[in-house]
Motif scaffolding. Structure first.
Motif, short mmCIF file in Angstrom:
data_model
loop_
_atom_site.label_atom_id
_atom_site.label_comp_id
_atom_site.label_asym_id
_atom_site.label_seq_id
_atom_site.Cartn_x
_atom_site.Cartn_y
_atom_site.Cartn_z
N GLN A 123 1.34 -1.55 -0.26
CA GLN A 123 -0.14 -0.14 -0.36
C GLN A 123 1.06 1.54 -0.20
O GLN A 123 1.72 1.42 0.54
N ILE A 124 -0.02 2.07 -0.76
CA ILE A 124 0.70 3.76 -1.00
C ILE A 124 0.32 4.47 -1.34
O ILE A 124 -1.12 4.48 -1.40
N ARG A 125 0.42 5.79 -0.36
CA ARG A 125 -0.22 6.83 0.24
C ARG A 125 0.65 8.07 -0.30
O ARG A 125 1.76 8.13 0.02
N ALA A 151 -8.77 20.78 1.73
CA ALA A 151 -7.71 19.67 2.45
C ALA A 151 -6.91 19.61 1.48
O ALA A 151 -7.07 19.73 0.37
N LYS A 152 -5.49 18.48 2.02
CA LYS A 152 -4.44 18.49 0.96
C LYS A 152 -4.97 17.44 0.22
O LYS A 152 -5.48 16.45 0.16
N GLY A 153 -4.34 17.71 -1.34
CA GLY A 153 -4.53 16.94 -2.02
C GLY A 153 -4.14 15.15 -2.25
O GLY A 153 -2.26 15.26 -1.59
N ASP A 154 -4.34 14.04 -2.39
CA ASP A 154 -3.60 12.87 -2.19
C ASP A 154 -4.00 11.51 -2.41
O ASP A 154 -5.40 11.79 -3.36
N LEU A 155 -3.46 10.73 -3.04
CA LEU A 155 -3.70 9.84 -3.63
C LEU A 155 -3.98 8.05 -2.41
O LEU A 155 -2.09 8.50 -2.30
N ILE A 156 -3.85 6.97 -2.78
CA ILE A 156 -4.32 5.99 -1.47
C ILE A 156 -3.91 5.17 -3.15
O ILE A 156 -5.26 4.92 -3.55
N ILE A 197 4.44 20.93 -12.62
CA ILE A 197 4.58 22.55 -13.81
C ILE A 197 5.31 23.39 -12.86
O ILE A 197 5.75 24.58 -13.71
N VAL A 198 5.45 23.31 -12.16
CA VAL A 198 6.22 24.54 -11.19
C VAL A 198 7.89 23.72 -10.70
O VAL A 198 7.27 22.64 -10.25
N SER A 199 8.96 24.09 -10.61
CA SER A 199 9.71 23.05 -10.20
C SER A 199 10.34 23.14 -8.22
O SER A 199 10.02 24.79 -7.94
N GLY A 200 11.17 22.63 -8.08
CA GLY A 200 10.69 22.18 -6.54
C GLY A 200 9.97 21.93 -6.07
O GLY A 200 10.21 22.00 -4.43
N GLU A 201 8.44 21.52 -6.27
CA GLU A 201 7.53 21.10 -5.74
C GLU A 201 7.74 19.92 -5.35
O GLU A 201 8.74 18.91 -5.60
N ILE A 202 7.06 19.28 -3.68
CA ILE A 202 7.60 18.04 -3.40
C ILE A 202 5.99 17.20 -2.82
O ILE A 202 5.43 17.92 -3.18
N ILE A 203 6.71 15.84 -2.64
CA ILE A 203 5.02 14.92 -2.96
C ILE A 203 5.94 14.33 -1.71
O ILE A 203 6.68 13.88 -1.40
N ASP A 204 5.02 14.42 -0.94
CA ASP A 204 5.23 13.49 0.44
C ASP A 204 4.15 11.60 0.21
O ASP A 204 3.45 12.04 -0.48
N TRP A 205 5.35 10.66 0.64
CA TRP A 205 4.69 9.67 -0.11
C TRP A 205 5.52 8.78 1.73
O TRP A 205 5.99 8.63 2.83
N VAL A 206 4.17 7.24 1.82
CA VAL A 206 4.17 6.61 3.05
C VAL A 206 3.96 5.27 2.05
O VAL A 206 2.88 5.16 1.57
#
Length: 101
Positions: free
Chosen positions: A28-30, A65-70, A88-97
């Motif tokens: 599983q990943i989020r 709410a934060k945009g997320d995907l599980i 579409i923007v440099s330096g953007e970060i996505i967190d995942w678990v």
């Protein structure tokens, strides 16, 4: 099973970035976009880009709410190295678990 946490930064917009190059098998990943992101970020496989072939997460704002995907693979699993992100923007970060085998 183990749990892995990670941030992935898209240094250059329009250039996909692999989450990890490991062969860990994901159960599983989020994914969640960061509140500080100012644009859209996309999750997908090796074909993901900021214009096609990805699941779009919008930037987060304090007022919503934060945009997320599980993704839950149940009894099956997918390699962590399968996932890529772009923005579409440099330096953007996505967190995942991820829960991995």
């Amino acid at each position: 099973m183990r749990v892995l946490f990670g941030p992935t930064t898209v240094t250059t917009a329009g250039t996909r970035v692999q989450l990890s190059n490991t062969a860990d098998r994901v159960k599983q990943i989020r994914f969640a976009s960061r509140v500080a992101n100012t644009g859209r970020i996309f999750i997908g496989t090796v074909t993901v880009s900021a214009t096609v072939s990805g699941w779009e997460l919008t930037s987060s704002e304090a007022a919503r709410a934060k945009g997320d995907l599980i993704l839950d693979f149940g009894a099956g699993s997918v390699l962590l190295s399968t996932f890529y992100v772009d923005s579409i923007v440099s330096g953007e970060i996505i967190d995942w678990v991820a829960i991995v085998e």
